[in-house]
Design an enzyme around this catalytic site. Sequence first.
Site, short mmCIF file in Angstrom:
data_model
loop_
_atom_site.label_atom_id
_atom_site.label_comp_id
_atom_site.label_asym_id
_atom_site.label_seq_id
_atom_site.Cartn_x
_atom_site.Cartn_y
_atom_site.Cartn_z
N CYS A 13 -11.54 15.40 -2.76
CA CYS A 13 -10.73 14.99 -3.88
C CYS A 13 -11.82 15.04 -5.00
O CYS A 13 -12.64 14.44 -5.33
CB CYS A 13 -9.88 14.21 -3.79
SG CYS A 13 -8.34 14.20 -5.44
N CYS A 64 -7.64 7.01 -4.00
CA CYS A 64 -8.24 6.84 -2.76
C CYS A 64 -9.52 6.53 -2.47
O CYS A 64 -10.84 7.15 -1.99
CB CYS A 64 -8.16 8.81 -1.70
SG CYS A 64 -5.81 9.07 -1.88
N ASP A 113 9.51 -8.98 6.16
CA ASP A 113 8.62 -7.95 5.45
C ASP A 113 8.37 -7.85 4.17
O ASP A 113 8.91 -7.19 3.22
CB ASP A 113 9.58 -6.74 5.74
CG ASP A 113 8.64 -5.16 5.86
OD1 ASP A 113 7.29 -4.93 5.29
OD2 ASP A 113 8.67 -4.56 6.03
N CYS A 137 1.76 -5.16 4.22
CA CYS A 137 1.20 -4.07 4.18
C CYS A 137 -0.09 -5.06 2.74
O CYS A 137 -0.70 -4.08 2.02
CB CYS A 137 1.76 -3.57 3.02
SG CYS A 137 2.89 -4.41 1.15
N1 SAH Z 1 11.63 -4.07 5.28
C1 SAH Z 1 12.33 -3.33 4.16
C2 SAH Z 1 11.09 -3.17 2.93
C3 SAH Z 1 10.08 -3.89 2.76
S1 SAH Z 1 9.56 -3.63 1.02
C4 SAH Z 1 11.22 -1.55 4.83
O1 SAH Z 1 10.74 -1.55 5.37
O2 SAH Z 1 11.53 -0.83 4.18
C5 SAH Z 1 9.72 -5.38 0.48
C6 SAH Z 1 11.34 -5.66 -0.45
O3 SAH Z 1 10.91 -7.15 -0.41
C7 SAH Z 1 11.41 -5.03 -1.29
O4 SAH Z 1 12.20 -4.09 -0.65
C8 SAH Z 1 11.13 -5.72 -2.06
O5 SAH Z 1 12.58 -5.65 -3.55
C9 SAH Z 1 11.64 -7.26 -1.69
N2 SAH Z 1 11.72 -8.15 -1.93
C10 SAH Z 1 11.46 -8.70 -3.11
N3 SAH Z 1 10.45 -9.73 -3.21
C11 SAH Z 1 12.00 -10.63 -2.84
C12 SAH Z 1 12.00 -12.11 -2.50
N4 SAH Z 1 11.72 -13.23 -3.06
N5 SAH Z 1 13.30 -11.99 -1.29
C13 SAH Z 1 13.39 -11.19 -1.51
N6 SAH Z 1 13.69 -9.94 -1.10
C14 SAH Z 1 12.21 -9.97 -1.99
#
Ligand code: SAH
Length: 391
Positions: A15, A24, A319, A346
């Site tokens: 790229c 990337c 998550d 992540c």
């Molecule tokens: N489990 C979901 C989202 C994961 S990303 C999936 O797989 O699609 C992480 C998520 O945590 C996001 O939606 C974000 O808005 C939320 N988040 C961030 N800080 C947070 C907090 N303090 N309490 C609750 N949710 C939160």
Amino acid sequence: MAQSSFNEADRSIHCPYSEKCGACAYAGMTYEGELKVKDAEIKKTFAGICTFPPINGMYRPVYYRNKVHAVVSGDKDHSIITGTYEEGTHNVVAVEQCMIEDKQCNAIMNTLRKLFASFKYKPYDEDSKQGFIRHVLMRKGFSTKEVMVVLVTGDIMFPSKNNFVKALLDEQPEITTIVQNVNNMGNSMVLGSRNKTLYGKGYIEDALCGYRFRISPSSFYQINPAQTEKLYKTAIRMAEITKNDTVIDAYCGIGTIGIVASKNAGNVIAVELNKDAVHDAKINAELNKVTNIRFVNEDAGEFLVDYAREKRADVVIMDPPRSGSTPEFLNSLLQIQPSRIVYISCNPETQARDLQLLLKGGYQVKETAAYDLFPHTGHVETVVLLSKVDK
Ligand code: SAH
């Protein structure tokens, strides 16, 4: 400028923007080589905590992003460019073709650039706060083929709005919805709080693991659905959920994991901070006729502190965002003592930090897996199953 390309034989991308763009980190490296580097990084990060089997890579690691974001800016000759901020700066690198973003979204971006110029829309200038178009965000449902274009503007006034929408749809008839998002704030957030639907329903739907999900402009949704399905299936298998179980889906976004997990569960409680995501999540439960899930719009840590006072859970799937979880959340988790915790992340650095607290608190790692959700970039996704140490 040289064209970006994909080498089928070694699954590498080449790229011309990669150095300036910076997204990337492994552009130019063979994909096998990249996966080995990622395995080594994971091993280093979790040293003394747990080990991982080799990371699950993608078969064809290109054009996988279902979400595309571009900054709109003016070039030196005042022509309109779209692209990304040069790493660590506010200079915009013009990107005309990206190897990891959906091809159709790329084509729509090219049309948008042309139309912005012919409608004489000025790019928004962050310093002078003059101009109109700030960002373009696109999301595509890879299963449903629905496409959402979000035009982020500095002002609610949208000159020649109807003609613009018509011109865009004439050239790109597969777009299913167009939203104007107004962002007049002086910060680095892409989206402001106000959305105005210009065409279609204002959101898209996608299908994942046999369920259908509504996704609004600001709700989180995983950007690589093919790999996400594999990740979710592993996470839910690890949790060994039964009809006797109360499951908590923490940081639930639009409810994807909780809704998929609800099939085998007694009941699911899902918690999420983003109001729009919770709105989507509730509709998603209805859409999928799931009645044993309840959504709470709250900070996950605050929620769990209260919950731990009197209630129990058998399984917690968590998550969190890149910053990881909080001591508040983790200590409440130790109080609740679910028999299984499935921690999806992540960001291995913050996950490793959080795991240490859980291990000290009487949990052990039972299984691990890693998925490459972000080929060619420096990111990976990891999932860890913990269970209570038998006393
Ligand atoms: N489990 C979901 C989202 C994961 S990303 C999936 O797989 O699609 C992480 C998520 O945590 C996001 O939606 C974000 O808005 C939320 N988040 C961030 N800080 C947070 C907090 N303090 N309490 C609750 N949710 C939160």
